[in-house]
Design a protein around this motif. Structure first.
Motif, PDB file in Angstrom:
ATOM      1  N   LEU A  30       0.793  -1.066   0.411  1.00  0.00           N
ATOM      2  CA  LEU A  30      -0.133  -0.081  -0.057  1.00  0.00           C
ATOM      3  C   LEU A  30       1.318   1.263   0.023  1.00  0.00           C
ATOM      4  O   LEU A  30      -0.129   2.282  -0.596  1.00  0.00           O
ATOM      5  N   GLY A  46       3.649  -1.276   3.939  1.00  0.00           N
ATOM      6  CA  GLY A  46       2.851  -0.812   4.587  1.00  0.00           C
ATOM      7  C   GLY A  46       1.914  -2.118   3.418  1.00  0.00           C
ATOM      8  O   GLY A  46       2.123  -1.956   2.165  1.00  0.00           O
ATOM      9  N   ALA A  59      -7.005  -3.576   6.863  1.00  0.00           N
ATOM     10  CA  ALA A  59      -7.476  -2.638   7.325  1.00  0.00           C
ATOM     11  C   ALA A  59      -8.749  -2.283   7.701  1.00  0.00           C
ATOM     12  O   ALA A  59      -9.124  -2.000   7.879  1.00  0.00           O
ATOM     13  N   TYR A  62      -7.859  -1.673  11.020  1.00  0.00           N
ATOM     14  CA  TYR A  62      -7.869  -0.243  11.350  1.00  0.00           C
ATOM     15  C   TYR A  62      -8.971   0.143  11.787  1.00  0.00           C
ATOM     16  O   TYR A  62      -8.842   0.900  12.578  1.00  0.00           O
ATOM     17  N   LYS A  63     -10.202   0.254  10.930  1.00  0.00           N
ATOM     18  CA  LYS A  63     -10.958   0.858  10.778  1.00  0.00           C
ATOM     19  C   LYS A  63     -11.950   0.057  12.087  1.00  0.00           C
ATOM     20  O   LYS A  63     -12.655   1.469  12.502  1.00  0.00           O
ATOM     21  N   ARG A  67      -8.704   2.689  19.642  1.00  0.00           N
ATOM     22  CA  ARG A  67      -7.898   3.791  19.690  1.00  0.00           C
ATOM     23  C   ARG A  67      -8.009   4.718  18.906  1.00  0.00           C
ATOM     24  O   ARG A  67      -7.742   5.060  18.154  1.00  0.00           O
ATOM     25  N   GLU A  68      -8.115   5.927  19.424  1.00  0.00           N
ATOM     26  CA  GLU A  68      -7.179   6.938  19.364  1.00  0.00           C
ATOM     27  C   GLU A  68      -5.966   7.416  18.471  1.00  0.00           C
ATOM     28  O   GLU A  68      -5.027   7.764  17.829  1.00  0.00           O
ATOM     29  N   ASP A  69      -4.851   6.418  19.050  1.00  0.00           N
ATOM     30  CA  ASP A  69      -3.410   6.239  18.837  1.00  0.00           C
ATOM     31  C   ASP A  69      -3.093   4.551  18.064  1.00  0.00           C
ATOM     32  O   ASP A  69      -2.513   4.281  17.997  1.00  0.00           O
ATOM     33  N   LYS A  70      -4.195   4.144  17.279  1.00  0.00           N
ATOM     34  CA  LYS A  70      -4.298   3.177  16.207  1.00  0.00           C
ATOM     35  C   LYS A  70      -3.253   3.775  15.821  1.00  0.00           C
ATOM     36  O   LYS A  70      -3.058   4.349  15.667  1.00  0.00           O
ATOM     37  N   TRP A  72      -1.437   1.239  12.054  1.00  0.00           N
ATOM     38  CA  TRP A  72      -1.461   0.009  11.106  1.00  0.00           C
ATOM     39  C   TRP A  72      -0.685  -1.468  11.322  1.00  0.00           C
ATOM     40  O   TRP A  72       0.409  -0.923  11.991  1.00  0.00           O
ATOM     41  N   ASN A  75       3.136  -4.504   8.796  1.00  0.00           N
ATOM     42  CA  ASN A  75       4.475  -3.049   7.752  1.00  0.00           C
ATOM     43  C   ASN A  75       5.380  -4.378   7.720  1.00  0.00           C
ATOM     44  O   ASN A  75       5.843  -4.873   8.867  1.00  0.00           O
TER      45      ASN A  75
ATOM     46  N   PHE B   4      -4.735   3.681   3.828  1.00  0.00           N
ATOM     47  CA  PHE B   4      -3.279   3.322   4.112  1.00  0.00           C
ATOM     48  C   PHE B   4      -2.348   4.929   3.751  1.00  0.00           C
ATOM     49  O   PHE B   4      -1.634   4.942   4.360  1.00  0.00           O
ATOM     50  N   ILE B   7      -3.006   7.743   6.934  1.00  0.00           N
ATOM     51  CA  ILE B   7      -2.192   6.989   7.812  1.00  0.00           C
ATOM     52  C   ILE B   7      -0.869   7.872   7.045  1.00  0.00           C
ATOM     53  O   ILE B   7       0.340   8.123   7.661  1.00  0.00           O
ATOM     54  N   ARG B 166      -3.870  16.200  16.030  1.00  0.00           N
ATOM     55  CA  ARG B 166      -5.307  15.441  16.355  1.00  0.00           C
ATOM     56  C   ARG B 166      -6.326  16.521  15.782  1.00  0.00           C
ATOM     57  O   ARG B 166      -6.769  15.154  14.900  1.00  0.00           O
ATOM     58  N   LYS B 169      -5.536  14.929  11.923  1.00  0.00           N
ATOM     59  CA  LYS B 169      -6.224  13.501  11.958  1.00  0.00           C
ATOM     60  C   LYS B 169      -7.978  13.475  11.675  1.00  0.00           C
ATOM     61  O   LYS B 169      -8.000  12.700  10.682  1.00  0.00           O
TER      62      LYS B 169
END
Lengths: 194, 179
Positions: A30, A46, A59, A62-63, A67-70, A72, A75, B4, B7, B166, B169
């Motif tokens: 990706l 990735g 994907a 991840y969706k 969590r706010e700090d998630k 990917w 890798n 992706f 990100i 934030r 994001k």
């Protein structure tokens, strides 16, 4: 009776499907970027599953992660050789070329030209094994990651050997070592000190 | 924008530091606290904003461009400096916030080493009356829809980065930058 929390309806429950089963998959790239840490430069690639029952697994993971700090979760980290003539660098070079050759074999018309941005969209065969890691609280976690890269032809023909799981070094598990993390799995039998 | 790509755009975030901010030792320590790349840029308003790379490879702001960002952080080192803005340089201060408002920009006013109590009790080096100070600040917050943050100077770098991150994001997720 307990009080319901406000986002109960929206909250996703944990299920077994959140862990990718170990195995061989067709993988798509990706994106790729050059990163650096104390050991040197590497390419962070990735990836996600390209087809089959687990298509777009990461994907979707991840969706569904609230969590706010998630981050990917798929890798593949490819060390960039330092060209310093060391034995370690020799292994790094072989692993690097194993990856680029697998990409060339798997993607018709593609020739590696040192531009990591062109990795995007390419396919390869990924052998996912279980890898242990130490969590912030000191406990050991397990995740399923790409342990070895092969060509799509080798994947299709079943001509591959699954890499062993990577376990953290513990008193019960002295044979595994972090220091060999950069060594291609298929070279391990050649190591004189294993 | 695919997940992706979202990100990757987020990971490309670079903090833009206004060219008018002097690179003092304290400022350099603050930049180190960002934990991400930063570069100098001319901001139309505010002291800090962000830049990020779109999936097309273009950056939100090209080098040399005057930045009119959707979110900025305006930093003051203490209540003394903020008092000066409300008194000696009030017109300039007002014009800056009006420019932000005209661009529908969100402004975070971050004041280091301060608190409401210090302001109300006149614990600052200025002849600015504390009642007038409180009135000005509250009026400013309402008029320009400001978010006020008090923190210690050693924390400001991390807070600046986190608010910018934030915001980026949220905007990426909501499709604000979709081409």
């Amino acid at each position: 009776m307990i009080q319901s929390f406000k986002d109960y309806k929206e909250t996703k429950a944990y299920t077994d499907a959140e862990t990718l089963p170990k195995g061989a998959y067709k993988v798509k790239i990706l994106g790729a970027s050059v990163e650096e840490n104390s050991r040197g430069k590497y390419i962070k690639i990735g990836c996600d599953i390209a087809e089959g029952e687990f298509k777009d697994f990461f994907a979707n993971q991840y969706k569904n992660d609230q969590r706010e700090d998630k981050k990917w979760q798929c890798n593949y980290l490819l060390n960039i050789p330092k060209d310093d003539g060391s034995q370690q660098d020799g292994w790094t070079k072989r692993k690097f070329k194993t990856f680029t050759e697998a990409l060339e074999e798997s993607n018709e018309g593609y020739h590696f030209d040192w531009d990591e941005q062109k990795f995007k969209g390419k396919l390869f065969g990924g052998l996912f094994n279980e890898q242990e890691y130490k969590k912030n609280d000191g406990t050991v976690g397990k995740s399923v990651k790409i342990g070895k890269v092969i060509s799509l032809r080798a994947l299709k023909e079943g001509k591959y050997k699954m890499p062993e799981d990577k376990l953290l070094k513990t008193s019960n598990n002295d044979s595994s070592s972090d220091s060999f993390m950069n060594i291609p799995d298929d070279l391990e039998e050649e190591l004189p000190f294993k | 924008m695919e997940i992706f790509e979202q990100i990757a755009m987020l990971e490309s975030m670079t903090i833009l530091v206004d060219t008018r901010e002097q690179a003092t030792d304290r400022a350099k320590r603050r930049y180190q606290e960002f934990g991400c790349p930063y570069q100098r840029a001319t901001l139309s308003y505010g002291d800090y904003a962000y830049n990020a790379k779109l999936p097309s490879g273009k950056w939100l702001y090209e080098e040399g461009q005057v930045v009119t960002a959707p979110i900025v952080i305006e930093r003051k080192m203490n209540l003394d400096e903020l008092a000066s803005c409300f008194t000696h340089s009030r017109d300039r201060f007002e014009r800056e916030f009006q420019r932000a408002k005209n661009n529908d920009a969100k402004v975070f006013l971050l004041v280091e080493n301060s608190s409401w109590e210090n302001l109300v009790n006149g614990k600052y080096r200025s002849k600015f009356n504390s009642n007038a100070y409180l009135a000005s600040l509250c009026a400013w917050i309402v008029r320009y829809d400001l978010q006020l943050i008090f923190c210690k100077e050693e924390t400001s770098g991390r807070i600046i980065k986190e608010f910018l991150y934030r915001d980026l994001k949220e905007r990426i997720t909501r499709g604000f930058f979709d081409e």
